[in-house]
Design a protein around this motif. Structure first.
Motif, PDB file in Angstrom:
ATOM      1  N   ALA B  70       0.851  -1.154  -0.032  1.00 38.78           N
ATOM      2  CA  ALA B  70       0.088   0.051   0.002  1.00 38.78           C
ATOM      3  C   ALA B  70       0.675   1.349   0.075  1.00 38.78           C
ATOM      4  O   ALA B  70       0.642   2.082  -0.714  1.00 38.78           O
ATOM      5  CB  ALA B  70      -1.047   0.029   1.390  1.00 38.78           C
ATOM      6  N   SER B  71       2.042   1.312   0.635  1.00 38.65           N
ATOM      7  CA  SER B  71       3.009   2.328   0.879  1.00 38.65           C
ATOM      8  C   SER B  71       3.486   2.598  -0.590  1.00 38.65           C
ATOM      9  O   SER B  71       3.790   3.673  -0.870  1.00 38.65           O
ATOM     10  CB  SER B  71       4.025   2.090   1.882  1.00 38.65           C
ATOM     11  OG  SER B  71       3.715   2.035   3.197  1.00 38.65           O
ATOM     12  N   HIS B  72       3.565   1.669  -1.524  1.00 35.74           N
ATOM     13  CA  HIS B  72       4.098   1.658  -2.645  1.00 35.74           C
ATOM     14  C   HIS B  72       2.953   2.063  -3.904  1.00 35.74           C
ATOM     15  O   HIS B  72       3.418   1.520  -4.969  1.00 35.74           O
ATOM     16  CB  HIS B  72       4.957   0.497  -3.183  1.00 35.74           C
ATOM     17  CG  HIS B  72       6.430   0.759  -2.428  1.00 35.74           C
ATOM     18  ND1 HIS B  72       6.264   0.077  -0.909  1.00 35.74           N
ATOM     19  CD2 HIS B  72       7.672   1.281  -2.638  1.00 35.74           C
ATOM     20  CE1 HIS B  72       7.515   0.247  -0.828  1.00 35.74           C
ATOM     21  NE2 HIS B  72       8.507   0.798  -1.469  1.00 35.74           N
ATOM     22  N   GLY B  73       2.137   2.171  -3.552  1.00 39.22           N
ATOM     23  CA  GLY B  73       1.014   2.939  -4.476  1.00 39.22           C
ATOM     24  C   GLY B  73      -0.116   2.041  -4.818  1.00 39.22           C
ATOM     25  O   GLY B  73      -1.088   2.207  -5.588  1.00 39.22           O
ATOM     26  N   GLN B  74       0.063   0.527  -4.208  1.00 37.61           N
ATOM     27  CA  GLN B  74      -1.045  -0.171  -4.508  1.00 37.61           C
ATOM     28  C   GLN B  74      -2.427  -0.022  -3.663  1.00 37.61           C
ATOM     29  O   GLN B  74      -2.354   0.688  -2.519  1.00 37.61           O
ATOM     30  CB  GLN B  74      -0.646  -1.808  -4.195  1.00 37.61           C
ATOM     31  CG  GLN B  74       0.585  -2.020  -5.084  1.00 37.61           C
ATOM     32  CD  GLN B  74       0.216  -2.415  -6.509  1.00 37.61           C
ATOM     33  OE1 GLN B  74      -0.958  -2.816  -6.850  1.00 37.61           O
ATOM     34  NE2 GLN B  74       1.155  -2.705  -7.357  1.00 37.61           N
ATOM     35  N   ARG B  75      -3.639  -0.428  -4.263  1.00 32.70           N
ATOM     36  CA  ARG B  75      -4.890  -0.467  -3.662  1.00 32.70           C
ATOM     37  C   ARG B  75      -5.046  -2.026  -3.157  1.00 32.70           C
ATOM     38  O   ARG B  75      -5.249  -2.971  -3.865  1.00 32.70           O
ATOM     39  CB  ARG B  75      -6.044  -0.316  -4.418  1.00 32.70           C
ATOM     40  CG  ARG B  75      -5.805   1.285  -5.005  1.00 32.70           C
ATOM     41  CD  ARG B  75      -7.244   1.456  -5.976  1.00 32.70           C
ATOM     42  NE  ARG B  75      -8.480   1.300  -5.277  1.00 32.70           N
ATOM     43  CZ  ARG B  75      -9.240   2.662  -5.012  1.00 32.70           C
ATOM     44  NH1 ARG B  75      -8.470   3.736  -4.957  1.00 32.70           N
ATOM     45  NH2 ARG B  75     -10.200   2.493  -4.091  1.00 32.70           N
ATOM     46  N   VAL B  76      -4.653  -1.983  -1.814  1.00 33.99           N
ATOM     47  CA  VAL B  76      -4.709  -3.392  -1.185  1.00 33.99           C
ATOM     48  C   VAL B  76      -5.758  -3.895  -0.270  1.00 33.99           C
ATOM     49  O   VAL B  76      -6.270  -2.818   0.479  1.00 33.99           O
ATOM     50  CB  VAL B  76      -3.336  -3.626  -0.364  1.00 33.99           C
ATOM     51  CG1 VAL B  76      -3.318  -4.831   0.230  1.00 33.99           C
ATOM     52  CG2 VAL B  76      -2.032  -3.140  -0.999  1.00 33.99           C
ATOM     53  N   ALA B  77      -6.439  -4.740  -0.549  1.00 33.17           N
ATOM     54  CA  ALA B  77      -7.522  -5.347   0.361  1.00 33.17           C
ATOM     55  C   ALA B  77      -6.842  -6.690   1.351  1.00 33.17           C
ATOM     56  O   ALA B  77      -6.433  -7.536   0.505  1.00 33.17           O
ATOM     57  CB  ALA B  77      -8.836  -5.671  -0.424  1.00 33.17           C
ATOM     58  N   LEU B  78      -7.137  -6.512   2.668  1.00 35.12           N
ATOM     59  CA  LEU B  78      -6.548  -7.731   3.338  1.00 35.12           C
ATOM     60  C   LEU B  78      -7.649  -8.300   3.966  1.00 35.12           C
ATOM     61  O   LEU B  78      -8.378  -7.488   4.768  1.00 35.12           O
ATOM     62  CB  LEU B  78      -5.358  -7.067   4.403  1.00 35.12           C
ATOM     63  CG  LEU B  78      -4.818  -8.042   5.382  1.00 35.12           C
ATOM     64  CD1 LEU B  78      -4.083  -9.171   4.799  1.00 35.12           C
ATOM     65  CD2 LEU B  78      -3.850  -7.307   6.283  1.00 35.12           C
ATOM     66  N   VAL B  79      -8.085  -9.315   3.720  1.00 35.44           N
ATOM     67  CA  VAL B  79      -9.435 -10.012   4.249  1.00 35.44           C
ATOM     68  C   VAL B  79      -8.945 -10.802   5.565  1.00 35.44           C
ATOM     69  O   VAL B  79      -7.902 -11.571   5.661  1.00 35.44           O
ATOM     70  CB  VAL B  79      -9.848 -10.969   2.979  1.00 35.44           C
ATOM     71  CG1 VAL B  79     -10.192 -10.162   2.038  1.00 35.44           C
ATOM     72  CG2 VAL B  79      -9.035 -12.143   3.020  1.00 35.44           C
ATOM     73  N   SER B  80     -10.164 -10.923   6.309  1.00 32.50           N
ATOM     74  CA  SER B  80     -10.280 -11.654   7.538  1.00 32.50           C
ATOM     75  C   SER B  80     -11.600 -12.381   7.344  1.00 32.50           C
ATOM     76  O   SER B  80     -12.338 -11.833   6.851  1.00 32.50           O
ATOM     77  CB  SER B  80     -10.277 -10.838   8.944  1.00 32.50           C
ATOM     78  OG  SER B  80      -9.072 -10.481   9.229  1.00 32.50           O
TER      79      SER B  80
END
Lengths: 250, 250
Positions: B70-80
């Motif tokens: 995310a810090s490098h520009g991605q749109r990240v989703a982290l699931v639980s």
């Protein structure tokens, strides 16, 4: 002909937090019942339906009426805010339903929802990341001695403590008393999250401390989350660690 | 360029219990990360995306990697699974995020979900209708003496008790010990709900008692809900009354 009754948690009040399962049950119902304020939140789903609004305090009447209409062939949806199973309509409905003779029972479904405490926790960060206890401060249905014993036990055993129904004009002193009990076991610097109208217009999210909590800012639309001994706060966020050893990271 | 990280609870595993807010975040992400088993449950939403599966136990690695991407520009989703804030990924992510200097933090959102205990409670009826305590029996991250003190305090103060992570092949004895502590304060007739794989293929819902609970039927995909002194069971349903005086009804 018997119909069906679905008890549905609509989540905190933002339609994007109403589950597809809950939405479908609402759309398929012939009659939708519930507290007026909750029905207003989902008004756009209720066009061309019979809508039966109730006042606060009429919970048993709501449950009886919903069961009666379902017994007479209607597809009834009875809504609660948050999750219907947590201080919501699932419990009184199920009590009445289980008291009916088996052959008189309409089909019954409880549809899970996003509880208020979960919505509030998400806005605060991650205060519920470890063991927690959930207590309603309303002594209208539970004696205060039972409630205060639970608050004290939760404080003593180092649970994060979620306070539902923390304060109303009719019950102005219980939150101060709960705070006093918590301060016996936790320092005044303990982080406290105060969330009003989570995911609704007028939302207010505050991170304060047990020592500085201003009870007058708390009302029935507020949930209060008191941290455990390991909960910490920074930049308006609260986090209760799960116990990973961050210091072991490279 | 900084991107964004959303920590998303996908609910118990049935897509109709994934909120529209969670669904949207997943669809808009460029990278979706999480435990392999959870990603499999939402595979149909992940086509044409970078998917990064992890093993159980790699929670800190997951949080670090998600923040780095995310810090490098991605749109990240982290699931639980369930809600990300309840024994999920929200807590380790937030801990790491708050330790970053403000200017290095990607945008962070915690998206609330339907917790496992809420899904299990809905299948059981309404066991969480009054005050309850939530305890994880996993002593991998929390010392057993802390856990057992919490179970005992919850039993003593008459909370409904929700047991997460009740039993695994590596931790075969903790559930029996928790049951022994609970039996000090509650009779063997106390209703207990055992729900395995709620809203997933292979779902199993059992209502038993504290005296007759068969621990061998419990594994890591099971949630156990132990009733309070007023919880009752009938026809495979459990209900904890809110305190309405049903006998006063006409």
């Amino acid at each position: 002909m018997k119909g069906s009754l679905a008890v549905v948690g609509i989540g905190p009040g933002e339609k994007r937090l109403l589950t597809p399962m809950g939405r479908r049950v609402l759309l398929q119902a012939t009659i939708v019942m519930g507290y007026r304020g909750y029905l207003d939140q989902i008004a756009s789903l209720l066009t061309k339906k019979e809508v039966v609004p109730f006042l606060i305090g009429q919970e048993l009447e709501r449950a009886e009426k919903a069961l009666a209409l379902a017994s007479h062939g209607q597809r009834v949806a009875l809504v609660s805010s948050g999750d219907a199973g947590i201080y919501g309509m699932a419990s009184p409905v199920l009590e009445l339903w289980l008291h009916l003779p088996t052959e008189q029972r309409p089909s019954l479904e409880i549809v899970p929802g996003v509880p208020a405490m979960v919505a509030c926790a998400a806005l605060l960060g991650a205060p519920l990341g470890n063991d927690f206890a959930v207590v309603s401060l309303s002594d209208l249905l539970t004696p205060w001695e039972v409630i205060s014993r639970r608050v004290e036990a939760a404080a003593q055993a180092d649970f994060v403590v979620v306070l539902y129904n923390p304060r109303s004009s009719r019950r102005p002193w219980q939150l101060a008393e709960a705070r006093r009990l918590l301060l016996r076991y936790r320092p005044p610097t303990t982080p406290v999250g105060v969330v009003r109208k989570a995911y609704r217009p007028g939302q207010a999210v505050t991170v304060t401390t047990l020592g500085e909590l201003d009870e007058r800012a708390v009302d029935m639309e507020t949930t209060v989350i008191v941290g455990s001994s390991v909960t910490w706060a920074r930049n308006g966020h609260m986090v209760t660690p799960r116990g990973y050893r961050l210091e072991a990271l490279p």
